[in-house]
Motif scaffolding. Structure first.
Motif, PDB file in Angstrom:
ATOM      1  N   ASP A 163       0.853  -1.133   0.018  1.00 43.61           N
ATOM      2  CA  ASP A 163      -0.010  -0.118  -0.004  1.00 43.61           C
ATOM      3  C   ASP A 163       0.718   1.118  -0.045  1.00 43.61           C
ATOM      4  OD1 ASP A 163      -3.310   0.648   0.476  1.00 43.61           O
ATOM      5  OD2 ASP A 163      -1.929   2.127   1.431  1.00 43.61           O
ATOM      6  N   ASN A 164       0.199   2.346  -0.493  1.00 49.94           N
ATOM      7  CA  ASN A 164       1.295   3.601  -0.612  1.00 49.94           C
ATOM      8  C   ASN A 164       1.136   4.488   0.702  1.00 49.94           C
ATOM      9  OD1 ASN A 164       2.161   3.161  -3.148  1.00 49.94           O
ATOM     10  ND2 ASN A 164       0.328   4.371  -4.132  1.00 49.94           N
ATOM     11  N   TYR A 165       0.287   3.884   1.560  1.00 52.46           N
ATOM     12  CA  TYR A 165       0.259   4.438   3.070  1.00 52.46           C
ATOM     13  C   TYR A 165       1.323   3.762   3.872  1.00 52.46           C
ATOM     14  CZ  TYR A 165      -1.698   7.248   7.070  1.00 52.46           C
ATOM     15  OH  TYR A 165      -1.835   8.123   7.877  1.00 52.46           O
ATOM     16  N   TYR A 167       3.604   3.536   7.484  1.00 57.99           N
ATOM     17  CA  TYR A 167       3.703   4.233   8.789  1.00 57.99           C
ATOM     18  C   TYR A 167       4.991   4.133   9.096  1.00 57.99           C
ATOM     19  CZ  TYR A 167      -1.637   3.146   9.188  1.00 57.99           C
ATOM     20  OH  TYR A 167      -2.961   3.176   8.984  1.00 57.99           O
ATOM     21  N   ASP A 182      -0.756  -0.272   5.203  1.00 57.96           N
ATOM     22  CA  ASP A 182      -2.254  -0.338   5.426  1.00 57.96           C
ATOM     23  C   ASP A 182      -2.374  -2.030   4.794  1.00 57.96           C
ATOM     24  OD1 ASP A 182      -3.362   1.692   6.748  1.00 57.96           O
ATOM     25  OD2 ASP A 182      -3.700   2.752   4.974  1.00 57.96           O
ATOM     26  N   LYS A 183      -1.522  -2.600   4.095  1.00 61.29           N
ATOM     27  CA  LYS A 183      -1.888  -3.955   3.547  1.00 61.29           C
ATOM     28  C   LYS A 183      -0.842  -4.790   3.972  1.00 61.29           C
ATOM     29  CE  LYS A 183      -5.809  -3.751   1.170  1.00 61.29           C
ATOM     30  NZ  LYS A 183      -5.793  -2.504   0.416  1.00 61.29           N
ATOM     31  N   ASP A 208      -3.260  -8.852  11.438  1.00 64.04           N
ATOM     32  CA  ASP A 208      -4.038  -7.659  10.847  1.00 64.04           C
ATOM     33  C   ASP A 208      -3.361  -7.043   9.688  1.00 64.04           C
ATOM     34  OD1 ASP A 208      -5.612  -5.306  10.634  1.00 64.04           O
ATOM     35  OD2 ASP A 208      -5.009  -4.345  12.456  1.00 64.04           O
ATOM     36  N   ASN A 209      -3.936  -6.153   8.783  1.00 61.55           N
ATOM     37  CA  ASN A 209      -3.287  -5.637   7.750  1.00 61.55           C
ATOM     38  C   ASN A 209      -2.797  -4.469   8.236  1.00 61.55           C
ATOM     39  OD1 ASN A 209      -3.376  -7.660   5.788  1.00 61.55           O
ATOM     40  ND2 ASN A 209      -5.221  -7.050   4.787  1.00 61.55           N
ATOM     41  N   ILE A 210      -3.298  -3.617   8.933  1.00 60.39           N
ATOM     42  CA  ILE A 210      -2.702  -2.212   9.398  1.00 60.39           C
ATOM     43  C   ILE A 210      -1.588  -2.485  10.141  1.00 60.39           C
ATOM     44  CG2 ILE A 210      -3.247  -0.010  10.097  1.00 60.39           C
ATOM     45  CD1 ILE A 210      -5.932  -0.386   9.253  1.00 60.39           C
ATOM     46  N   GLN A 229      -3.159  -2.117  14.160  1.00 61.48           N
ATOM     47  CA  GLN A 229      -4.112  -1.466  14.374  1.00 61.48           C
ATOM     48  C   GLN A 229      -5.368  -1.730  15.307  1.00 61.48           C
ATOM     49  OE1 GLN A 229      -7.897  -0.731  13.012  1.00 61.48           O
ATOM     50  NE2 GLN A 229      -7.490   1.547  14.041  1.00 61.48           N
TER      51      GLN A 229
ATOM     52  N   LYS B  98     -10.069   4.179   1.451  1.00 61.94           N
ATOM     53  CA  LYS B  98     -10.032   3.100   0.899  1.00 61.94           C
ATOM     54  C   LYS B  98     -10.648   1.958   2.237  1.00 61.94           C
ATOM     55  CE  LYS B  98      -5.504   2.771   2.414  1.00 61.94           C
ATOM     56  NZ  LYS B  98      -3.862   2.742   2.063  1.00 61.94           N
ATOM     57  N   ILE B 100      -9.507  -1.354   4.052  1.00 63.86           N
ATOM     58  CA  ILE B 100      -8.396  -2.103   4.448  1.00 63.86           C
ATOM     59  C   ILE B 100      -8.497  -3.595   3.842  1.00 63.86           C
ATOM     60  CG2 ILE B 100      -7.168  -2.694   6.153  1.00 63.86           C
ATOM     61  CD1 ILE B 100      -6.670  -0.131   5.580  1.00 63.86           C
ATOM     62  N   GLU B 101      -9.622  -4.135   4.196  1.00 65.07           N
ATOM     63  CA  GLU B 101      -9.763  -5.563   4.247  1.00 65.07           C
ATOM     64  C   GLU B 101     -10.109  -5.899   2.527  1.00 65.07           C
ATOM     65  OE1 GLU B 101     -10.823  -4.007   6.964  1.00 65.07           O
ATOM     66  OE2 GLU B 101      -9.663  -5.256   8.272  1.00 65.07           O
ATOM     67  N   ARG B 114     -12.771  -2.121   7.710  1.00 67.64           N
ATOM     68  CA  ARG B 114     -12.129  -0.837   8.253  1.00 67.64           C
ATOM     69  C   ARG B 114     -12.024   0.006   6.973  1.00 67.64           C
ATOM     70  NH1 ARG B 114      -7.033  -2.658  11.144  1.00 67.64           N
ATOM     71  NH2 ARG B 114      -7.382  -4.339   9.763  1.00 67.64           N
ATOM     72  N   LYS B 116     -10.589   3.213   5.690  1.00 68.95           N
ATOM     73  CA  LYS B 116      -9.390   4.384   6.119  1.00 68.95           C
ATOM     74  C   LYS B 116      -9.833   5.248   5.133  1.00 68.95           C
ATOM     75  CE  LYS B 116      -4.694   5.015   6.862  1.00 68.95           C
ATOM     76  NZ  LYS B 116      -3.384   4.547   6.912  1.00 68.95           N
ATOM     77  N   ILE B 129      -9.966   6.023  10.651  1.00 65.67           N
ATOM     78  CA  ILE B 129     -10.226   4.530  10.374  1.00 65.67           C
ATOM     79  C   ILE B 129     -11.599   4.101  11.009  1.00 65.67           C
ATOM     80  CG2 ILE B 129      -9.615   2.122  10.791  1.00 65.67           C
ATOM     81  CD1 ILE B 129      -6.362   3.123  10.708  1.00 65.67           C
TER      82      ILE B 129
END
Lengths: 954, 181
Positions: A163-165, A167, A182-183, A208-210, A229, B98, B100-101, B114, B116, B129
């Motif tokens: 993902d482009n976001y 952290y 986020d992925k 989780d993905n985040i 997350q 977008k 997330i899942e 979720r 976001k 989120i």
């Protein structure tokens, strides 16, 4: 510009409920900076190489040294909403902003990072440099960028990034960059312009993905920790790619803000809690310091936290409250012990308490026969799960730490009423000091046999406060009044003043990792024994207190001391006193002798607030203040120390600001400075600034060092060398030049004066000579004779006319007398003389003498002439020529081009009148000397002409 | 312009054969609720417009502020629009971003997701989120969500006089059914 805020160091403990605290040991957070200390919300922090902390807020950049916080101006941008900070190996600070811009700060100069490819438009979330010095930066929306070879590359979803976001980023071995998005987790690399990305998401077992944060593991380079997350954390193996979930019920549904993996613990922040876990994922404690976000450990092993209330700090793993006995129990505790299963044992009245923090189990084991009146004095746990318990008046008890069964030590004669001062041991040896004597035994599963050493020792029945067996199997006895006694192979050696041990009462003994023996003496501080002599450590070595009640070694083999004023350490290698921290909330220190316990994990001690464990974490690099020069100012204006080292002679007012960064205890820091080349004595000061006005030219080195103990050997030092140039007029070449010039000038002046004097002398001589000549001429008997003859004739012819004649004659002589002294007279005056002269001569020669004067009245007053010049020429003319009616003598005077010509027709006498020929020469000389002009003499067949250069009247 | 027209025709023709990827709604329900000690305020709107791009897992929702009805009095509504939300200046609230899942939209059923994205209310953007339930049904996709909005997050000032009557935390619930275009 210098926004210095003195921050009140507030002791702030954030979990106030003592009852809860009794169950769950916790860490005290100390507020270092309030949120008002800076403008804008604190968002990120990073430690600089010089140990200071940079803080990025929503409105600017700040530098913090534990005492003052200084705003760093970033001129390039209007608003600095700083979201990420990073310092690279070259001490360049990279500043990432919310709007995607990046700034560089180096040597206090900020610069906008402007790659030709442009900068992102999304917020910068993290920046790191890899081992090749390449800068990687993560954005919230545009993926990852990296700078390689001055080119910017982007790794985004098009390149396979989850993902482009993004952290968080973390540098992994092999310059692999772990990115959390986020992925899921992405492992990225950039090798020879080739991007490669590997993604891990819920499909690969992530909970989780985040993934909000990534943290490397200091104990295991092949493992990273991830925070999610929805409140999960997990370990991720880089080798097997396996996910190991860490279940923490307290984190459920709380998004993880940051993870800090320490040596023995894991710290997690969520929006409303800081959760402290053991490495085995057991909960140690949870607190809410108000919106905690970023966690960080400094080089002193303090832990820092950004929260809503400001910047918080605590001692981290260095100092842990491992048990908090009930308030009623605390005064009864005399000794503590921790076994291998992390059970904490402490003594109370008549019983032993066994406490397990993680399991929250507390068991009270009473000692049969021990009542409220007989104190438990000493605890020692041997390798066979026995806890040896020494009591006052009731002897020794043995407690099995597994079964909690207690039994009285029967093998010791008179044990029932024995008063035990200390039970210690090493390996299988047990040493007992009692008021009844010294005993030794070895640990067995069978009957105990005790060896009585009282008689052998020669110490007598005396107080022996502590018995210590060192690593060389020597046994040291700390006596009350007989100094230190050592037993080696049953032979006793007494140490005293002869070896430098000036104290008689010794409380405690220990051995550091270097093999030195240390002992604590009553009111004398410490003594260190290096197998030859004892060296005293007192206040002058930085010891905070002379009465040390317990002596031990920490997990790193450094000397650990307890005194009424607190605990401190002595570095075994440098022998420097180390004050580990301003430990607020430690409470009053127990002064029971030898009440600490050395365990595998550290030193256990108890205070009025509980039982603490001190351990030096392996990542602690610093335990002394770090000195740096923060600013050098010339006439109060800051200069760049890296660029400016030479100054002009009048640039001589220097100010130095410095810092001794010691986050553990900033209030204790004091400085010593000196300016080499100015003074050679160290000046001690609490001030962090000094000014030197009016420095003389020369080369100087400003040196500063800092210390928390007042003892400055081994302290860190910073310096700055600079030169003030001499003014040019003090340079050798200038001085030499001036001397030469002055000498030359003097020589010239003297010579000139000499010349002038000579000239004057000559003139005087000439003048005298002229006067003499003239007078001589005028008193020449010929002249007088002729004059008197003429006078006689005049009287005879006409006595009336004799009067003017005599008058003229008299005038003539008066003029000569009057004028002879002068150098120059007016032409008019000279002509008056000549007229008188001609009047006299005309009476004699009548018409045979003619005078043609064509000098105008104007010219007569315009020019000057040496006196009697014309008279002399006229006299010469008359003297050398025939003057008769047939051959009249015509004397003519006229001026042309400032030259007075005196001419007479030539009719020379055949018999020449006697003449010295000096008259003409005298005139020539006088003109030369007075006017520097030449007199021309021309003699033709008919005329004799003298050309006199006239001198303008001054 | 000629080839553009051709492309459009081509796109229309193609889209007629491909499974629809964009789901949208024009009449989603938004309810907000302020539970202050002295007053309970409820308002709702049925004008939530939204779109969901299944291929990219992206979404965009917006609502006209003036479309909220309910309140305890007409004056309260006026205050809501003029003093608090400044509807003239910021006519819409927007949430786009977008999911997330990863969801298999071809399978009917309820999914917890979720969302976001950027929530823009009163002109102030906040990254959020938001947990939602997404249900793939016969007819389309239903989205049900409950979340809270802090007035302080969006620079909506609460005068001290109404502090007891207006909560800082506003509970919002969404119920929207999206259909294929």
């Amino acid at each position: 510009m210098r926004n210095s805020l003195v921050i009140l160091v507030l002791s702030c403990f954030l979990q106030s409920n003592a009852q809860v605290a009794a169950d769950a040991p916790f860490t005290f957070w100390q507020q270092m900076l309030s949120e008002q200390a800076v403008t804008g919300k604190m968002q990120c922090m990073v430690f600089s190489k010089n140990h200071c902390m940079y803080i990025g807020t929503a409105a600017g950049l700040y530098l913090y040294n534990g005492v003052t916080v200084t705003a760093i101006p970033l001129k390039e941008i209007k608003t600095a909403n700083i979201t990420a900070l990073h310092e690279d190996a070259n001490q360049v600070l990279w500043i990432g902003l919310q709007n995607g811009s990046i700034l560089k700060l180096h040597n206090k100069q900020s610069l906008l990072f402007k790659p030709q490819e442009g900068t992102p438009a999304s917020a910068i979330s993290k920046m790191i440099t890899d081992t090749k010095g390449r800068l990687w930066f993560a954005t919230k929306g545009e993926g990852i960028y990296l700078q390689d070879d001055n080119k910017i590359y982007n790794i985004n979803t098009d390149d396979g990034l989850g993902d482009n976001y993004v952290y968080d980023l973390e540098l992994l071995p092999g310059n692999i960059i772990a990115a959390s998005t986020d992925k899921g987790l992405s492992l990225c690399s950039f090798i020879q312009s080739k991007k490669s990305v590997q993604n891990f998401s819920t499909a690969n077992g992530l909970p989780d993905n985040i993934v909000r944060c990534i943290s490397t593991d200091p104990n295991d380079s092949s493992t990273i920790w991830l925070g999610f997350q929805q409140g999960e954390i997990c370990k991720f193996s880089l080798h097997t790619r396996r996910v190991q979930l860490v279940t923490v019920p307290q984190l459920k549904d709380k998004q993880v803000n940051d993870l800090l993996i320490l040596h023995q613990q894991v710290w997690v922040t969520t929006d409303n809690s800081v959760v402290q876990l053991s490495r085995e994922s057991q909960l140690i404690g949870t607190q809410n310091p108000g919106n905690p976000t970023q966690l960080m450990a400094d080089a002193e092993a303090n832990i820092w936290l950004i929260s809503k209330t400001g910047l918080l700090k605590n001692a981290g793993e260095k100092l842990q409250l491992i048990a908090q006995p009930l308030p009623g129990e605390i005064p009864e505790i005399h000794d503590v012990w921790q076994d291998e299963e992390q059970n904490i044992w402490y003594s109370i009245k008549g019983a032993i308490v066994k406490y397990h923090a993680a399991k929250k189990q507390k068991t009270i084991i009473p000692l049969p026969g021990v009542d409220d009146k007989s104190d438990i004095t000493s605890l020692y746990g041997d390798d066979e799960n026995n806890l040896w318990i020494g009591t006052m008046g009731k002897g020794i008890y043995l407690l099995n730490t597994k079964t909690n069964l207690v039994k009285r030590m029967n093998g010791l004669p008179g044990n029932e009423s024995m008063s035990i001062l200390s039970v210690t041991g090493r390996n299988s040896n047990i040493w007992i000091s009692s008021l009844q004597g010294i005993y030794h035994t070895t640990v067995t599963n069978d009957e105990y046999f005790f060896q009585n050493l009282t008689e052998l020792s020669g110490i007598g029945i005396n107080y022996i406060y502590h018995i210590y067996e060192d690593s060389k199997q020597r046994v040291w006895f700390a006596t009350d009044g007989k100094g230190l006694v050592m037993m080696n192979n049953n032979r006793f050696t007494h140490y005293g003043e002869k070896q430098g041990l000036t104290a008689k009462v010794i409380y405690s003994v220990t051995e550091d990792k270097q093999g030195n023996i240390w002992c604590a003496a009553l009111q004398k501080g410490l003594y260190r024994f290096n197998e030859k002599t004892f060296t005293n450590f007192g206040l002058e070595k930085g010891l905070p207190d002379l009465d040390i009640s317990s002596l031990d070694t920490d997990n790193m083999g450094n000397v650990f001391c307890i005194s009424r004023s607190g605990y401190f350490l002595i570095d075994a290698i440098t022998q420097t006193v180390i004050l580990p921290g301003n430990e607020y909330r430690l409470g009053s220190f127990n002064t029971d002798l030898n009440s600490t316990s050395h365990t595998a994990s550290g030193v256990l001690f108890h205070t009025g607030n509980g039982i603490f464990l001190y351990a030096k974490p392996p990542y602690q690099q610093i335990n002394l203040p770090q000195t740096s020069i923060t600013a050098v100012s010339l006439f109060l204006k800051e200069i760049s120390t890296s660029e400016q080292k030479e100054f002009a002679h009048d640039e001589n007012n220097f100010s130095f600001s410095f810092a001794g960064v010691f986050f553990s205890n900033p209030a204790l820091v004091q400085y010593q400075y000196k300016l080499d080349g100015y003074n050679n004595e160290w000046q001690t000061s609490k001030n962090n600034e000094v000014n030197f006005p009016k420095l003389q030219p020369g080369t100087y080195t400003f040196r500063v060092r800092s210390s928390a103990t007042g003892f400055f050997d081994n302290s860190t030092e910073a310096g700055y060398t600079f030169t003030i140039r001499k003014p040019f007029w003090k340079e050798w070449w200038f001085v030499t030049g001036i001397i030469l010039l002055v000498t030359g000038f003097l020589v010239y002046v003297i010579k000139e004066r000499e010349k002038a004097a000579q000239k004057w002398q000559q003139l005087q001589t000439e003048k005298l000579q002229s006067q003499y000549e003239t007078l001589k001429n005028q008193v020449n008997p010929h002249f007088l004779f002729n004059s008197f003859n003429t006078l006689l004739n005049v009287i005879e012819e006409d006595p009336q006319k004799a009067v003017p004649y005599v008058e003229h004659l008299s005038d003539f002589y008066r003029s000569i007398v009057n004028m002879r002294e002068k150098d120059l007279i007016l032409l008019a005056d000279e002509l008056k003389i000549i007229e008188d002269y001609f009047f006299i001569q005309k009476k004699r020669f009548g018409k045979a003498l003619m005078f043609e004067n064509s000098i105008t009245e104007k010219e007569k007053v315009l020019y000057s002439i040496p006196p009697l010049t014309l008279q002399l020429l006229a006299e010469n003319a008359i003297k050398h020529n025939i003057v008769s009616k047939d051959h009249p003598l015509v004397l003519a005077m006229y001026i042309k081009d400032e030259i007075l010509s005196v001419s007479n027709n030539l009719n020379e006498k055949s018999t020449r009148e006697k003449s010295e020929g000096m008259g003409l020469q005298n005139i020539k000389n006088r003109f030369q000397l007075i006017a520097g002009k030449e007199v021309k003499i021309e003699k033709t067949t008919t005329h004799f002409i003298v050309q006199l250069p006239l001198i303008k009247r001054p | 312009m000629y080839y553009v027209r051709w492309l459009m025709i081509l796109w229309i023709v193609c889209s007629a054969f491909v499974q629809p990827l964009i789901y949208s709604s024009n009449n989603g329900l938004v309810i907000f609720r302020s539970e202050a000690p002295f007053e309970l305020i409820n308002a709702s709107s049925k004008e939530l417009k939204g779109a969901l791009d299944l291929s990219k897992n992206n979404f965009a929702f917006r609502i006209r502020i003036r479309s909220f009805e309910g309140f305890n009095s007409p004056l309260q509504k006026e205050h809501f629009n003029e003093n608090y939300m400044e509807s003239e200046k910021f006519p819409e609230a927007v949430f786009n971003g977008k999911i997330i899942e990863t969801i298999d939209y071809s399978k009917k059923g309820k999914y917890s997701i979720r969302a976001k994205g950027k929530l823009i209310i009163h002109g102030v953007e906040q990254e959020r989120i938001i947990k939602s339930d997404l249900e793939v049904t016969e007819k389309g996709i239903r989205i049900i969500s409950q979340f809270s909005v802090l007035l302080s997050d969006h620079a909506i000032p609460i005068p001290r006089v109404v502090k007891e009557k207006l909560a800082n935390e506003i509970n919002v619930s969404i119920n929207a059914e999206l259909y294929a275009k």
